[in-house]
Scaffold this motif. Structure first.
Motif, PDB file in Angstrom:
ATOM      1  N   ALA A   1      43.627  45.417  36.425  1.00 22.49           N
ATOM      2  CA  ALA A   1      42.336  45.715  36.004  1.00 22.49           C
ATOM      3  C   ALA A   1      41.571  44.602  35.186  1.00 22.49           C
ATOM      4  O   ALA A   1      40.326  44.598  35.545  1.00 22.49           O
ATOM      5  N   MET A   2      42.067  43.724  34.454  1.00 25.13           N
ATOM      6  CA  MET A   2      41.352  42.520  34.074  1.00 25.13           C
ATOM      7  C   MET A   2      40.948  41.505  35.312  1.00 25.13           C
ATOM      8  O   MET A   2      39.891  41.282  35.243  1.00 25.13           O
ATOM      9  N   MET A   3      41.809  41.577  36.272  1.00 31.20           N
ATOM     10  CA  MET A   3      41.532  40.676  37.429  1.00 31.20           C
ATOM     11  C   MET A   3      40.228  41.028  38.396  1.00 31.20           C
ATOM     12  O   MET A   3      39.373  40.423  38.706  1.00 31.20           O
ATOM     13  N   ALA A   4      40.531  42.547  38.450  1.00 29.43           N
ATOM     14  CA  ALA A   4      39.540  43.312  39.265  1.00 29.43           C
ATOM     15  C   ALA A   4      38.037  43.262  38.525  1.00 29.43           C
ATOM     16  O   ALA A   4      37.122  42.875  39.286  1.00 29.43           O
ATOM     17  N   ALA A   5      38.093  43.505  37.216  1.00 26.23           N
ATOM     18  CA  ALA A   5      36.714  43.420  36.561  1.00 26.23           C
ATOM     19  C   ALA A   5      36.027  41.984  36.690  1.00 26.23           C
ATOM     20  O   ALA A   5      34.841  41.845  36.950  1.00 26.23           O
ATOM     21  N   GLU A   6      36.932  41.198  36.456  1.00 27.10           N
ATOM     22  CA  GLU A   6      36.563  39.716  36.401  1.00 27.10           C
ATOM     23  C   GLU A   6      36.131  39.190  37.747  1.00 27.10           C
ATOM     24  O   GLU A   6      34.980  38.614  37.993  1.00 27.10           O
ATOM     25  N   GLY A   7      36.847  39.730  38.927  1.00 24.11           N
ATOM     26  CA  GLY A   7      36.534  39.365  40.090  1.00 24.11           C
ATOM     27  C   GLY A   7      35.157  40.019  40.818  1.00 24.11           C
ATOM     28  O   GLY A   7      34.207  39.410  41.459  1.00 24.11           O
ATOM     29  N   ILE A   8      34.870  41.301  40.324  1.00 22.15           N
ATOM     30  CA  ILE A   8      33.607  41.929  40.549  1.00 22.15           C
ATOM     31  C   ILE A   8      32.732  41.179  39.837  1.00 22.15           C
ATOM     32  O   ILE A   8      31.343  40.851  40.539  1.00 22.15           O
ATOM     33  N   ARG A   9      32.655  40.840  38.637  1.00 18.97           N
ATOM     34  CA  ARG A   9      31.733  39.984  37.891  1.00 18.97           C
ATOM     35  C   ARG A   9      31.296  38.810  38.514  1.00 18.97           C
ATOM     36  O   ARG A   9      30.143  38.249  38.249  1.00 18.97           O
ATOM     37  N   ALA A  10      32.486  37.889  38.879  1.00 18.63           N
ATOM     38  CA  ALA A  10      32.171  36.671  39.340  1.00 18.63           C
ATOM     39  C   ALA A  10      31.405  36.824  40.775  1.00 18.63           C
ATOM     40  O   ALA A  10      30.349  36.085  40.894  1.00 18.63           O
ATOM     41  N   LEU A  11      31.712  37.628  41.554  1.00 20.26           N
ATOM     42  CA  LEU A  11      31.027  37.865  42.720  1.00 20.26           C
ATOM     43  C   LEU A  11      29.507  38.358  42.706  1.00 20.26           C
ATOM     44  O   LEU A  11      28.482  37.959  43.103  1.00 20.26           O
TER      45      LEU A  11
ATOM     46  N   ALA B   1      30.682  45.605  34.923  1.00 24.18           N
ATOM     47  CA  ALA B   1      31.018  44.169  35.650  1.00 24.18           C
ATOM     48  C   ALA B   1      29.562  43.845  36.481  1.00 24.18           C
ATOM     49  O   ALA B   1      29.424  42.768  36.826  1.00 24.18           O
ATOM     50  N   LEU B   2      29.134  44.721  37.106  1.00 26.76           N
ATOM     51  CA  LEU B   2      27.943  44.698  37.901  1.00 26.76           C
ATOM     52  C   LEU B   2      26.666  44.327  36.916  1.00 26.76           C
ATOM     53  O   LEU B   2      25.719  44.031  37.568  1.00 26.76           O
ATOM     54  N   GLY B   3      26.580  44.866  35.817  1.00 27.25           N
ATOM     55  CA  GLY B   3      25.353  44.760  35.070  1.00 27.25           C
ATOM     56  C   GLY B   3      24.539  45.821  35.280  1.00 27.25           C
ATOM     57  O   GLY B   3      23.505  45.947  35.098  1.00 27.25           O
ATOM     58  N   ALA B   4      25.121  46.929  35.731  1.00 27.39           N
ATOM     59  CA  ALA B   4      24.187  48.186  35.995  1.00 27.39           C
ATOM     60  C   ALA B   4      24.797  49.768  35.377  1.00 27.39           C
ATOM     61  O   ALA B   4      25.595  49.532  34.662  1.00 27.39           O
ATOM     62  N   ALA B   5      23.800  50.345  35.429  1.00 27.78           N
ATOM     63  CA  ALA B   5      24.090  51.641  34.679  1.00 27.78           C
ATOM     64  C   ALA B   5      24.969  52.462  35.212  1.00 27.78           C
ATOM     65  O   ALA B   5      25.663  53.247  34.466  1.00 27.78           O
ATOM     66  N   GLU B   6      25.278  52.672  36.506  1.00 27.90           N
ATOM     67  CA  GLU B   6      26.242  53.527  37.089  1.00 27.90           C
ATOM     68  C   GLU B   6      27.048  52.433  38.274  1.00 27.90           C
ATOM     69  O   GLU B   6      26.204  51.743  38.768  1.00 27.90           O
ATOM     70  N   ALA B   7      28.039  53.018  38.762  1.00 23.27           N
ATOM     71  CA  ALA B   7      29.064  52.103  39.418  1.00 23.27           C
ATOM     72  C   ALA B   7      28.282  52.204  41.022  1.00 23.27           C
ATOM     73  O   ALA B   7      28.158  51.031  41.497  1.00 23.27           O
ATOM     74  N   ALA B   8      28.446  53.535  41.410  1.00 25.32           N
ATOM     75  CA  ALA B   8      27.871  53.509  42.892  1.00 25.32           C
ATOM     76  C   ALA B   8      26.451  53.046  43.271  1.00 25.32           C
ATOM     77  O   ALA B   8      26.399  52.336  44.141  1.00 25.32           O
ATOM     78  N   PRO B   9      25.513  53.625  42.531  1.00 24.77           N
ATOM     79  CA  PRO B   9      24.334  52.876  42.531  1.00 24.77           C
ATOM     80  C   PRO B   9      24.102  51.613  42.549  1.00 24.77           C
ATOM     81  O   PRO B   9      23.280  50.925  43.172  1.00 24.77           O
TER      82      PRO B   9
END
Length: 353
Positions: free
Chosen positions: A189-199, A282-290
């Motif tokens: 979970a930590m790696m996934a969040a960091e990966g999304i954040r970096a990309l 991680a995206l800096g968004a209000a909701e994941a899918a949007p």
């Protein structure tokens, strides 16, 4: 904290700029004497240059890799392996070339050195998807894991912005599904969040300034993390659906993942609120899918499956196919809802839970 099991896959990872210079030493370290360099037809020149760099330990180039790893291509490569008495593989390229190396390794257990040029992430997984007769089948085996992965940021500097965008979104998909996987754990979970954040941080910069070395480094780092997630835990609806669509309609791999990801995420959102919160943050968004849809749109990535060559008649067929061979998903599969998901992805409409 919830109990969990974490299984790490053995791998030697070399990350940095100019790291491809270490390839001859890695070939020698593995004791290889007759190495076959693999690539797509488009990257044959780069593969030839790499064989020259390896020197007398290189036994030739096979430049026939193509997307979805057709069994016929693998069989042709196997004949070359046998004829040239190959004892090791070097793959340079994206997921297509890595897939071919894995397919050969599955049949021969030959050691692999992979030098990725995209953000596909398959080099970090024990997963192989092969296509035959319009059907893509996926399996897991430790035999397909590369022994060495050389991440050289310099190899990604010439990746066109469009391909960078869809390849990066494909990598993000690995991390998204890892966050709600059945066998998820805190480490992944930590790696996934960091990966999304970096990309999510790097991809817009790459589209605007393709030769931004710092952004390229961030993206490759994120892709490595996301690929590790894909290799460590199971996937769910998104990957199943993309494999179904890609195999049935010969759709481009990364672009298909890009178009489907927001909709598969929206489908699972009610059943995985904690994962959705982590994705959105991680995206800096209000909701994941949007947030995923908006990121893809900002990158100029394809949002509609119809623009990738999928026929409208394929919506019903894809829904039927995805319902076959039951697999785990956080939200049970409902054919009507699944058909609507595919229809929205086909049209490129915003995702809807």
């Amino acid at each position: 904290m919830q109990p969990f099991i974490y299984s790490a896959h053995p791998a030697r990872v070399i990350f940095g700029s100019g790291t491809l210079a270490r390839l001859p030493a890695e070939v020698e370290r593995l004791g290889l004497e007759r190495v076959l360099v693999l690539s797509t037809p488009q990257q044959e020149a780069e593969a030839g240059a790499l064989a020259g760099r390896i020197g007398t330990r290189a036994a030739g180039v096979f430049a026939g890799a193509t997307m979805h790893t057709p069994v016929g291509v693998t069989e042709a490569a196997m004949r070359h392996v046998a004829a040239e008495r190959i004892d090791g593989l070097v793959a340079v390229g994206g997921g297509s070339t890595t897939g071919l190396a894995k397919a050969i390794a599955l049949r021969t257990d030959l050691p692999q050195i992979v030098a990725p040029t995209t953000y596909a992430g398959s080099e970090m997984t024990p997963i192989l998807g092969e296509t035959q007769g319009g059907v893509k089948t996926t399996q897991k085996s430790p035999r397909v894991l590369p022994e060495v992965v050389i991440y050289d940021v310099d190899l990604t500097l010439s990746l066109p912005p469009h391909l960078s965008a869809v390849s990066g979104m494909n990598a993000i998909a690995h991390a998204v599904e890892a966050l709600y996987a059945q066998d998820r754990n805190p480490i992944i979970a930590m790696m996934a969040a960091e990966g999304i954040r970096a990309l999510a941080r790097a991809l817009p910069r790459i589209v605007e300034t393709p030769h931004d070395a710092e952004a390229r480094s961030d993206a490759l780092y994120g892709a490595w993390l996301c690929g590790t997630c894909l290799g460590a835990v199971g996937m769910a609806l998104h990957h199943k659906l993309c494999h179904t669509l890609g195999g049935a309609f010969d759709l481009p791999h990364a672009e298909t993942h890009t178009a489907v990801l927001p909709h598969a995420t929206a489908y699972n959102a009610p059943a995985a609120p904690e994962a959705m919160g982590a994705i959105a943050e991680a995206l800096g968004a209000a909701e994941a899918a949007p947030g995923l849809y908006d990121l893809a749109a900002r990158l100029g990535a394809p949002l509609a499956l119809r623009d990738l060559g999928m026929p409208e008649s394929g919506i019903e067929a894809a829904a039927d196919s995805a319902m076959k061979n039951p697999y785990w998903n956080p939200r049970p599969l409902d054919r009507t809802a699944l058909r609507d998901l595919i229809a929205r992805a086909y049209a490129g409409e915003p995702p809807r839970a």
